[in-house]
Design a protein around this motif. Structure first.
Motif, PDB file in Angstrom:
ATOM      1  N   ALA A  26      51.611  24.542  56.901  1.00 52.28           N
ATOM      2  CA  ALA A  26      50.457  23.927  56.253  1.00 52.28           C
ATOM      3  C   ALA A  26      50.843  22.647  55.518  1.00 52.28           C
ATOM      4  N   PHE A  27      52.079  22.595  54.990  1.00 52.82           N
ATOM      5  CA  PHE A  27      52.486  21.446  54.172  1.00 52.82           C
ATOM      6  C   PHE A  27      53.846  20.936  54.639  1.00 52.82           C
ATOM      7  N   PRO A  28      53.983  19.645  54.835  1.00 53.23           N
ATOM      8  CA  PRO A  28      55.241  19.102  55.347  1.00 53.23           C
ATOM      9  C   PRO A  28      56.395  19.199  54.367  1.00 53.23           C
ATOM     10  N   ASP A  29      56.098  19.402  53.070  1.00 56.71           N
ATOM     11  CA  ASP A  29      57.168  19.459  52.078  1.00 56.71           C
ATOM     12  C   ASP A  29      57.557  20.889  51.700  1.00 56.71           C
ATOM     13  N   VAL A  30      57.045  21.892  52.451  1.00 60.91           N
ATOM     14  CA  VAL A  30      57.450  23.291  52.231  1.00 60.91           C
ATOM     15  C   VAL A  30      58.019  23.795  53.546  1.00 60.91           C
ATOM     16  N   HIS A  31      59.312  24.076  53.571  1.00 69.14           N
ATOM     17  CA  HIS A  31      60.017  24.363  54.819  1.00 69.14           C
ATOM     18  C   HIS A  31      60.320  25.853  54.976  1.00 69.14           C
ATOM     19  N   PRO A  32      60.446  26.336  56.217  1.00 68.82           N
ATOM     20  CA  PRO A  32      60.646  27.760  56.478  1.00 68.82           C
ATOM     21  C   PRO A  32      61.859  28.371  55.791  1.00 68.82           C
ATOM     22  N   ASN A  33      62.869  27.571  55.473  1.00 61.25           N
ATOM     23  CA  ASN A  33      64.067  28.126  54.851  1.00 61.25           C
ATOM     24  C   ASN A  33      63.968  28.193  53.332  1.00 61.25           C
ATOM     25  N   GLU A  34      62.816  27.819  52.770  1.00 60.71           N
ATOM     26  CA  GLU A  34      62.651  27.812  51.323  1.00 60.71           C
ATOM     27  C   GLU A  34      61.972  29.101  50.856  1.00 60.71           C
ATOM     28  N   LYS A  35      62.312  29.517  49.633  1.00 64.06           N
ATOM     29  CA  LYS A  35      61.876  30.809  49.109  1.00 64.06           C
ATOM     30  C   LYS A  35      60.366  30.948  49.063  1.00 64.06           C
ATOM     31  N   ALA A  36      59.669  29.864  48.727  1.00 64.14           N
ATOM     32  CA  ALA A  36      58.217  29.944  48.547  1.00 64.14           C
ATOM     33  C   ALA A  36      57.441  29.797  49.848  1.00 64.14           C
ATOM     34  N   TYR A  37      58.133  29.525  50.957  1.00 61.38           N
ATOM     35  CA  TYR A  37      57.436  29.178  52.200  1.00 61.38           C
ATOM     36  C   TYR A  37      56.423  30.237  52.628  1.00 61.38           C
ATOM     37  N   GLU A  38      56.852  31.473  52.735  1.00 62.54           N
ATOM     38  CA  GLU A  38      55.954  32.529  53.222  1.00 62.54           C
ATOM     39  C   GLU A  38      54.728  32.665  52.327  1.00 62.54           C
ATOM     40  N   ALA A  39      54.961  32.649  51.016  1.00 59.70           N
ATOM     41  CA  ALA A  39      53.841  32.817  50.094  1.00 59.70           C
ATOM     42  C   ALA A  39      52.882  31.637  50.154  1.00 59.70           C
ATOM     43  N   VAL A  40      53.421  30.433  50.215  1.00 54.60           N
ATOM     44  CA  VAL A  40      52.567  29.244  50.287  1.00 54.60           C
ATOM     45  C   VAL A  40      51.740  29.263  51.564  1.00 54.60           C
ATOM     46  N   GLU A  41      52.377  29.577  52.686  1.00 51.38           N
ATOM     47  CA  GLU A  41      51.655  29.618  53.958  1.00 51.38           C
ATOM     48  C   GLU A  41      50.552  30.681  53.940  1.00 51.38           C
ATOM     49  N   GLU A  42      50.874  31.858  53.427  1.00 54.28           N
ATOM     50  CA  GLU A  42      49.902  32.956  53.412  1.00 54.28           C
ATOM     51  C   GLU A  42      48.727  32.632  52.500  1.00 54.28           C
ATOM     52  N   MET A  43      49.004  32.152  51.303  1.00 53.93           N
ATOM     53  CA  MET A  43      47.920  31.851  50.368  1.00 53.93           C
ATOM     54  C   MET A  43      47.082  30.670  50.855  1.00 53.93           C
ATOM     55  N   GLY A 184      55.299  26.591  43.531  1.00 57.56           N
ATOM     56  CA  GLY A 184      55.900  27.497  44.498  1.00 57.56           C
ATOM     57  C   GLY A 184      56.044  28.903  43.946  1.00 57.56           C
ATOM     58  N   GLN A 185      56.501  29.008  42.700  1.00 57.10           N
ATOM     59  CA  GLN A 185      56.606  30.308  42.068  1.00 57.10           C
ATOM     60  C   GLN A 185      55.235  30.966  41.922  1.00 57.10           C
ATOM     61  N   MET A 186      54.236  30.165  41.600  1.00 62.74           N
ATOM     62  CA  MET A 186      52.890  30.707  41.440  1.00 62.74           C
ATOM     63  C   MET A 186      52.388  31.285  42.756  1.00 62.74           C
ATOM     64  N   ALA A 187      52.704  30.617  43.865  1.00 64.36           N
ATOM     65  CA  ALA A 187      52.305  31.142  45.172  1.00 64.36           C
ATOM     66  C   ALA A 187      52.963  32.493  45.429  1.00 64.36           C
ATOM     67  N   ILE A 188      54.226  32.636  45.043  1.00 62.34           N
ATOM     68  CA  ILE A 188      54.922  33.912  45.217  1.00 62.34           C
ATOM     69  C   ILE A 188      54.273  34.990  44.349  1.00 62.34           C
ATOM     70  N   PHE A 189      53.983  34.655  43.103  1.00 64.24           N
ATOM     71  CA  PHE A 189      53.301  35.609  42.234  1.00 64.24           C
ATOM     72  C   PHE A 189      51.953  36.007  42.837  1.00 64.24           C
ATOM     73  N   MET A 190      51.211  35.031  43.362  1.00 68.20           N
ATOM     74  CA  MET A 190      49.908  35.336  43.952  1.00 68.20           C
ATOM     75  C   MET A 190      50.029  36.302  45.121  1.00 68.20           C
ATOM     76  N   LEU A 191      51.028  36.075  45.975  1.00 67.53           N
ATOM     77  CA  LEU A 191      51.221  36.965  47.116  1.00 67.53           C
ATOM     78  C   LEU A 191      51.598  38.369  46.649  1.00 67.53           C
ATOM     79  N   ASN A 192      52.460  38.440  45.634  1.00 69.19           N
ATOM     80  CA  ASN A 192      52.834  39.744  45.097  1.00 69.19           C
ATOM     81  C   ASN A 192      51.634  40.463  44.491  1.00 69.19           C
ATOM     82  N   ILE A 193      50.797  39.709  43.768  1.00 69.80           N
ATOM     83  CA  ILE A 193      49.601  40.300  43.170  1.00 69.80           C
ATOM     84  C   ILE A 193      48.642  40.762  44.255  1.00 69.80           C
TER      85      ILE A 193
END
Length: 335
Positions: A26-43, A184-193
């Motif tokens: 979804a975003f060119p500055d969030v890459h698959p090898n980064e911790k927040a990637y899955e959460a950012v993509e999902e949200m 990025g951390q907020m996206a992870i928290f959102m996915l966890n919630i």
């Protein structure tokens, strides 16, 4: 008896279901090898977060108190209170965060005061407090974080967040309570919630499978459909399970001597529906008390704009009606 004295404006809560995108990142500055990637993509695929006009997400940017409230409200699926009155001089009704701040203030997540400081950067400790209060969490992890001693003012919130699986900290058994919350951390928290809310099953309230609405409850359901037919709207189905919850709400108001959408026993009507095991995409509630019969209470509701909107809302597909000792509850749902 004052027939219109006991009306309270109906509340609406809407969640929108989004189909995950099959497109590339979804975003060119969030890459698959980064911790927040899955959460950012999902949200992002669910429409719960968005990037900036240039197409970037900027995952390392800090999150403000206003943004934190919007993110939490979106993942919980609440619309908030857009017409509420707040004491905060720095939060105007036109601001995007206003309805969410109003909702969480009404739920005692935020303290009332002269200012809210919406542009202040959120710390990880403050985020823990907000999430724990909003979700009404408690608990202590088996292994507390080494940088959160029992004397820390937010220790109970951080511990509850960890005990419920909403955070693993930042590594090395640390939480970093004074650190800022990034996007990025907020996206992870959102996915966890979101995962936590999705797996939160019935906490103990059950619906009697043999329950059927009473004659007056059926009459109110019929009157609702007559009003809808007058406006060319499809009827709503009188649902036994939703009516059981509505009857329980009316009895609770009578037995505990209150008149409010938020029950001291069951919480908000939306929490109540969920805690009785009902899942829905849209819901609303009307309540009333003191009316002598079905026609009288329907007249009162139809003469109140907020209640009328619920009754004539084309999104609703089912209704539950509960009547107990002249306490009346309508619960509308779409599942």
């Amino acid at each position: 008896m004052k027939r219109l004295a006991a009306l309270l404006t109906g509340l609406l809560l809407t969640t929108t279901l989004w189909n995950p995108s099959a497109d590339a990142a979804a975003f060119p500055d969030v890459h698959p090898n980064e911790k927040a990637y899955e959460a950012v993509e999902e949200m992002a695929s669910r429409g719960l977060i968005a990037g900036f006009p240039d197409g970037t997400f900027r995952q390392n940017d800090p999150v403000t108190r206003a943004q934190n409230t919007i993110f939490l409200g979106r993942v919980q699926g609440i619309d908030g209170y857009p017409n509420a009155r707040l004491p905060y001089s720095d939060v105007a009704p036109g601001q995007a965060a206003f309805p969410y701040i109003a909702y969480y203030a009404s739920q005692n997540v935020f303290e009332l005061g002269n200012r809210f400081y919406p542009d202040t950067i959120v710390t990880r400790a403050e985020l823990a407090r907000t999430v724990v209060r909003a979700l009404r969490l408690s608990g202590t992890p088996d292994v507390p974080f080494t940088d959160v001693p029992a004397s820390h003012p937010y220790a109970s919130y951080i511990n509850a967040l960890a005990a419920n699986g909403l955070t693993n900290g930042v590594g090395n058994n640390r939480y970093d309570p004074n650190g800022i919350v990034t996007r990025g951390q907020m996206a992870i928290f959102m996915l966890n919630i979101d995962d936590f809310l999705g797996t939160d099953e019935n906490p103990g309230y059950t619906i009697d499978p043999s329950f059927v609405p009473s004659a007056i409850e059926r009459e109110i359901g019929q009157l609702v459909n007559e009003e809808r037919a007058n406006q060319g709207l499809a009827p709503v189905t009188l649902a036994n399970d939703v009516s059981f919850v509505a009857r329980t709400k009316s009895k609770d108001m009578h037995d505990r001597g209150y008149f409010d959408h938020t029950s001291p026993t069951y919480g908000s009507p939306f929490d109540m529906l969920t805690d009785f095991g009902l899942r829905y995409s849209t819901a609303g509630e009307n309540i009333a008390s003191g009316y002598v019969d079905a026609e009288a209470v329907m007249e009162g509701w139809m003469n109140s704009p907020g209640h009328r909107r619920n009754i004539l809302n084309p999104q609703f597909k089912e209704i539950g009606v509960g009547v107990y000792n002249r306490y009346y509850t309508q619960m509308f749902v779409t599942r």
